[in-house]
Each structure stands twice: as structure tokens, then as C-alpha cells.
Design a protein around this motif. Structure first.
Motif, PDB file in Angstrom:
ATOM      1  N   ASN A  98      47.005  43.151  40.605  1.00  0.00           N
ATOM      2  CA  ASN A  98      47.846  43.036  39.417  1.00  0.00           C
ATOM      3  C   ASN A  98      48.399  44.378  38.969  1.00  0.00           C
ATOM      4  OD1 ASN A  98      45.038  41.183  38.494  1.00  0.00           O
ATOM      5  ND2 ASN A  98      46.925  40.191  39.153  1.00  0.00           N
ATOM      6  N   ILE A 154      49.716  43.392  33.547  1.00  0.00           N
ATOM      7  CA  ILE A 154      49.100  42.071  33.730  1.00  0.00           C
ATOM      8  C   ILE A 154      47.584  42.187  33.644  1.00  0.00           C
ATOM      9  CG2 ILE A 154      48.705  40.225  35.414  1.00  0.00           C
ATOM     10  CD1 ILE A 154      51.628  40.699  36.334  1.00  0.00           C
ATOM     11  N   PHE A 172      46.462  42.432  30.051  1.00  0.00           N
ATOM     12  CA  PHE A 172      46.564  41.129  29.386  1.00  0.00           C
ATOM     13  C   PHE A 172      45.344  40.268  29.734  1.00  0.00           C
ATOM     14  CE2 PHE A 172      48.651  36.851  28.914  1.00  0.00           C
ATOM     15  CZ  PHE A 172      48.948  36.959  27.557  1.00  0.00           C
ATOM     16  N   PRO A 197      53.876  41.178  30.504  1.00  0.00           N
ATOM     17  CA  PRO A 197      53.982  39.723  30.560  1.00  0.00           C
ATOM     18  C   PRO A 197      54.971  39.238  29.499  1.00  0.00           C
ATOM     19  CG  PRO A 197      51.685  40.396  30.627  1.00  0.00           C
ATOM     20  CD  PRO A 197      52.484  41.629  30.308  1.00  0.00           C
ATOM     21  N   THR A 198      55.696  38.172  29.817  1.00  0.00           N
ATOM     22  CA  THR A 198      56.688  37.636  28.894  1.00  0.00           C
ATOM     23  C   THR A 198      56.229  36.293  28.364  1.00  0.00           C
ATOM     24  OG1 THR A 198      58.484  38.729  30.080  1.00  0.00           O
ATOM     25  CG2 THR A 198      59.088  36.914  28.627  1.00  0.00           C
ATOM     26  N   THR A 239      55.179  36.460  41.472  1.00  0.00           N
ATOM     27  CA  THR A 239      55.452  36.017  40.101  1.00  0.00           C
ATOM     28  C   THR A 239      54.678  34.752  39.796  1.00  0.00           C
ATOM     29  OG1 THR A 239      57.685  36.941  40.165  1.00  0.00           O
ATOM     30  CG2 THR A 239      57.248  35.262  38.484  1.00  0.00           C
ATOM     31  N   ILE A 257      46.584  33.799  35.128  1.00  0.00           N
ATOM     32  CA  ILE A 257      47.199  35.101  34.846  1.00  0.00           C
ATOM     33  C   ILE A 257      46.960  36.080  35.983  1.00  0.00           C
ATOM     34  CG2 ILE A 257      46.970  37.141  33.351  1.00  0.00           C
ATOM     35  CD1 ILE A 257      46.427  35.078  31.033  1.00  0.00           C
ATOM     36  N   ALA A 315      49.083  36.799  39.444  1.00  0.00           N
ATOM     37  CA  ALA A 315      50.381  37.475  39.448  1.00  0.00           C
ATOM     38  C   ALA A 315      50.245  38.931  39.878  1.00  0.00           C
ATOM     39  CB  ALA A 315      51.009  37.407  38.062  1.00  0.00           C
ATOM     40  N   ASP A 357      54.918  39.996  38.088  1.00  0.00           N
ATOM     41  CA  ASP A 357      55.589  39.375  36.941  1.00  0.00           C
ATOM     42  C   ASP A 357      54.825  38.139  36.474  1.00  0.00           C
ATOM     43  OD1 ASP A 357      58.234  40.842  36.509  1.00  0.00           O
ATOM     44  OD2 ASP A 357      58.278  40.459  38.668  1.00  0.00           O
ATOM     45  N   LEU A 358      54.747  37.987  35.147  1.00  0.00           N
ATOM     46  CA  LEU A 358      54.068  36.855  34.526  1.00  0.00           C
ATOM     47  C   LEU A 358      54.921  36.335  33.382  1.00  0.00           C
ATOM     48  CD1 LEU A 358      51.501  35.063  34.055  1.00  0.00           C
ATOM     49  CD2 LEU A 358      50.669  36.907  32.561  1.00  0.00           C
ATOM     50  N   VAL A 359      55.251  35.043  33.429  1.00  0.00           N
ATOM     51  CA  VAL A 359      56.032  34.413  32.375  1.00  0.00           C
ATOM     52  C   VAL A 359      55.267  33.191  31.879  1.00  0.00           C
ATOM     53  CG1 VAL A 359      58.198  33.267  31.758  1.00  0.00           C
ATOM     54  CG2 VAL A 359      58.214  35.187  33.373  1.00  0.00           C
ATOM     55  N   TYR A 403      52.286  42.104  25.433  1.00  0.00           N
ATOM     56  CA  TYR A 403      53.302  41.237  26.023  1.00  0.00           C
ATOM     57  C   TYR A 403      54.593  41.378  25.228  1.00  0.00           C
ATOM     58  CZ  TYR A 403      51.832  38.294  22.110  1.00  0.00           C
ATOM     59  OH  TYR A 403      51.527  37.843  20.854  1.00  0.00           O
TER      60      TYR A 403
END
Length: 461
Positions: free
Chosen positions: A278, A282, A285, A314-315, A393, A430, A433, A436-438, A456
Motif C-alpha cells: 500500500n 492508504i 487510513f 483515499p477518496t 485500485t 482497504i 489497494a 488508489d482507494l475510492v 482522506y
């Protein structure tokens, strides 16, 4: 893509002695699955002193497929889930008849029938008002811990269970468990998937011949029950080895188990904290999630160390409804799936299908062969089936307060136990990833996700 080259101390673990018991604990992203595969290839290599037939056991069929892809052709290496190993072991020893295993729906129906039978022998009682799913979970825990007598259940510390259960209530639960086994036998079913380990141990205890395996390697060991671990240790040649790889932060089945409860004799535990998967953002988070009060604790939880690559935050996408969430997920998946691996993770398959409607998606699911080629594209699976895998992602839809924890899990287990297990599932998702993490939600986001400045970026479509 072949097996990655070992990094840092990973090769030290791969070449641990070919005898005795070994435990390797590490956080997500430390390369435990790579180390397990490297060790399996080493111990099954005919040119290695002390090598022999080797069993690599891991958590789910998707991960089995992935590991087989990595292993290439290794003649003396078997890669299997525990369920398949146990079924084949018992079949070879005459312990299986045609279709003797109670499937989950059948098991649920038989437990409900047993619950009604026991309740009819008593007056009104609050215990019998609990959701049948709670009894299913407790009976599975009893089997997984290897508790075969009332006295053992009465005395045991119910590790991993937040709902208190005094002796009088345990007595009633034990009655339900015994009644269930009677109903199952009457239905012509010898086992369910939770109690096969005890039968493996019984058959092995009567077998005076050579052991099936010289070496056993256990990947994702935190999600096998203590009885399953014990049974695997007992099918190993006394001159061979058992190697346990685990991450207690990813323990999703409520066993609350420790390798110490499984009879492994270990002189030294190998600890890994460096996260090679990661990005820092990420990892931070995920670390924040693991520190929340409902996440649960164990003395063997390895504190993760964030990697050096910072990466993007993260988004979290705040949507007006589930339809908008699905639209965001599909748009993002189409865009990023052109240049990298993208997975849509859902709490249930219904969630995955809803979010992926109209997308070309490779499903990673039980019973379907998964060919892992690391080609750019969009994949879809549940949190459970994503264990051990990684993607560029990760997209996680429907992370709202009314959907996580899953309402039926709350009904079955209660608020506290549900929060602990569901938060660990989020942790698993989580930490799949790499860059990218959405995460999307509508209404109020689930309280299981961490808050805090700088963790985030929150946006609206």
C-alpha cells in the motif's frame, strides 16, 4: 507475471529450517503470501535437504487459483483450501459417504429445527428469542475450538466473543448444539464444514502409517479455526515442518484464535511490519481503522509500518443515493481499468452486481476458476473473496451507516460483535489497494470508517 523476488527479510523466512514449527506474523502488505509460496516451493524441491511432499493451505478458492498461478509446475506441492484438503483426506480414509456434508442452507435449517425442539422443552426464555444466526455462529465457534464435551464448553474463555454468556445460558446452547447433531445424523449427513477438522484428527490418530505430508504451510492462518490448525499439524511427518503465516488484523470469523491455542511449539516468532503493497496514504487510513475501539485487540496484532511512497489520499465520495454511487463506481472503473487492475469490492454479491451493472467484469468467486494474469481491467468480488489479493485500485461502494455493519449481521451477533467483524472486513478491503482507494456512500457514512484531518479527501460527484 511470475513470483515476485523476495524483499529484505522475506527470503530468510522462505528458508527457515525444514523441521519444527514456525510462526510468521505480519500486517497487510508485508508479503506473507509471497513468503508462503516461496517457502512451499523451497520445501517441495527435490534438491533441498529435508524436502518432501508439501501442502500449502490458504483461505479461499480465489487465492488458491492465484497461488497455483504463481507456483507454475511443482510436482510435490499441493495447494488447497482447508475444506478441500479435509474432504480429500477423509475420502482417502473411508470417512466420507456420498454427499455427507451439510451445506450452509441445510445447516441453517437443521439448527433452526434443533432450536425449536429445545425451546419447546422450556418455558419462555430470552435466549430463544435471539436470531438463529447467533446460534449458527456459536455452534461453529464450538466446533472450531474443538470443544467436544459440555465440561470443555463450560470452562472455556470465549475468545473473540463480545456477548457475555454465563453457565446457565451455555447449558442451553450446548443442548441446541447436541440437538442439531442429532437432527443432522437423522438427515443422513455426517459433517458440516465446521466440524470436519475433528474427524480429520480422529482418523489421523488411528492411522499408524506414514504421514501424508512432510511439510504444511498455512497462509491466512488467522481465519482457520484452532481445530483446523491442529489437524494440519497432525498430518505432518514428525521430521517435517509446519509454518503458520497470519495477520490478526484481518481475522474476520470471530474465532479470536491464537496460534498458541493450536498446540504449535515455536521457539521464535518472525514479525514483519514493513508494508510493501500500500501507499503511505492508504496504509495510514488502514492503521487508523485498526485503532478504533470496536476493532478488537490481540497481543499478536503486529503494528503496521507505512511504506515510503506517499501516494494520493483515499477518496470518500458522498452521493445522494445508491444509483449515484453505482454510477461513480462504473465511471471510475472504466477509466482506471484501461491502465491498471481495478476491483469493485462489495459486502455482498448483490452489492457487487448492482455497482458493476453494465461493466465488463471478471468475477472472482467460489466455484469459478480465476486466471490471474495481472492484465489491466475491472474485477469484481466480495470482501471475503479478496483476501490475499491485491489491485492497483480498489473501489468500495455502499459504505453507508444503514448498510455497514450489514443489518442481518447485527441482528445475528449483536452490535458489538458485528462492529468488530465488519470493521475487519473493511480493513481487508482497504488494504487490497496498492495506489488508489475510492469509497462511496449515500446518506451517512458508516461509523466503522475512521475520521480525522488528512486521512482522506471527501468529494461530491
Amino acid at each position: 507475471m511470475g513470483l515476485p523476488e523476495p524483499v529484505g527479510r522475506q527470503s530468510d523466512v522462505a528458508y527457515l529450517p525444514a523441521a519444527g514449527h514456525h510462526v510468521v506474523l505480519g500486517t497487510a502488505g508485508t508479503g506473507k503470501t509471497v513468503m508462503a509460496m516461496l517457502r512451499a516451493l523451497y520445501l517441495s524441491d527435490p534438491g533441498v535437504s529435508g524436502s518432501g511432499r508439501t501442502l500449502l493451505v490458504t483461505y479461499n478458492n480465489a487465492l488458491v487459483s492465484y497461488l497455483r498461478h504463481l507456483s507454475g509446475k511443482a510436482d510435490r506441492l499441493d495447494i488447497s483450501t482447508y475444506a478441500r484438503f479435509a474432504r480429500n483426506f477423509l475420502h482417502r480414509r473411508g470417512g466420507m459417504r456420498d454427499q455427507p456434508i451439510a451445506s450452509s442452507p441445510v445447516r441453517r435449517r437443521l439448527i433452526q429445527s434443533a432450536l425449536r425442539a429445545v425451546a419447546s422443552r422450556y418455558g419462555p426464555h430470552k435466549l430463544f428469542e435471539r436470531d438463529p444466526g447467533w446460534f449458527e455462529d456459536e455452534i461453529a465457534w464450538i466446533s472450531g475450538m474443538g470443544l467436544r464435551t459440555w465440561e470443555a464448553y463450560e470452562a472455556v474463555d470465549r475468545l473473540g466473543r463480545r456477548t457475555a454468556l454465563g453457565v446457565p445460558l451455555r447449558r442451553l446452547v450446548w443442548e441446541v448444539a447436541e440437538e442439531y447433531r442429532l437432527h443432522r445424523t437423522a438427515a443422513g449427513l455426517s459433517y458440516d464444514w465446521h466440524d470436519m477438522a475433528a474427524s480429520v484428527r480422529d482418523h489421523q490418530a488411528r492411522d499408524r502409517g506414514p504421514r501424508t505430508y512432510r511439510h504444511v504451510i498455512i497462509d491466512e492462518g488467522q481465519d482457520l479455526s484452532p481445530e483446523e490448525i491442529r489437524s494440519l499439524a497432525e498430518v505432518v511427518d514428525p521430521e517435517g515442518s509446519v509454518t503458520f503465516f497470519g495477520d490478526y488484523a484481518q481475522q474476520i470469523y470471530g474465532q479470536g484464535m491464537s496460534w498458541r491455542a493450536c498446540g504449535l511449539k515455536v521457539a521464535r516468532v518472525e514479525m514483519f511490519k514493513d508494508n510493501y503493497r500500500n501507499s503511505t496514504a492508504i496504509a495510514e487510513f488502514a492503521i487508523a481503522l485498526s485503532r478504533l475501539p470496536f476493532f478488537g485487540r490481540t497481543d499478536e496484532l503486529v503494528p503496521p509500518v507505512a511504506p515510503l511512497s506517499r501516494g494520493s489520499l483515499p477518496t470518500l465520495v458522498a452521493c445522494v443515493d445508491r444509483a449515484q454511487e453505482a454510477a461513480v463506481i462504473r465511471s471510475t472503473a472504466r477509466q482506471l481499468g484501461q491502465v491498471g487492475t481495478v476491483v469493485v469490492l462489495g459486502r455482498t454479491w448483490a452489492d457487487v452486481d448492482e455497482a458493476c451493472a453494465g461493466l465488463t467484469v471478471q468475477r472472482i468467486e467460489r466455484g469459478r476458476q480465476f486466471s490471474w494474469d495481472y492484465a489491466p481491467g475491472v474485477y469484481g468480488t466480495t470482501y471475503h473473496s479478496a483476501k490475499g489479493l491485491e489491485f492497483d485500485t480498489v473501489l468500495m461502494p455502499f459504505c453507508s451507516e444503514d448498510t455497514l455493519p450489514l443489518p442481518e449481521v447485527v441482528r445475528a451477533l449483536g452490535v458489538d460483535d458485528a462492529a468488530e467483524r465488519e470493521s475487519k472486513l473493511l480493513y481487508v478491503g482497504i488494504t487490497r489497494a496498492k495506489s488508489d482507494l475510492v469509497i462511496t456512500y449515500s446518506g451517512t457514512r458508516t461509523h466503522l470508517l475512521p475520521g480525522g484531518d488528512g486521512l482522506y479527501a471527501e468529494v461530491r460527484p
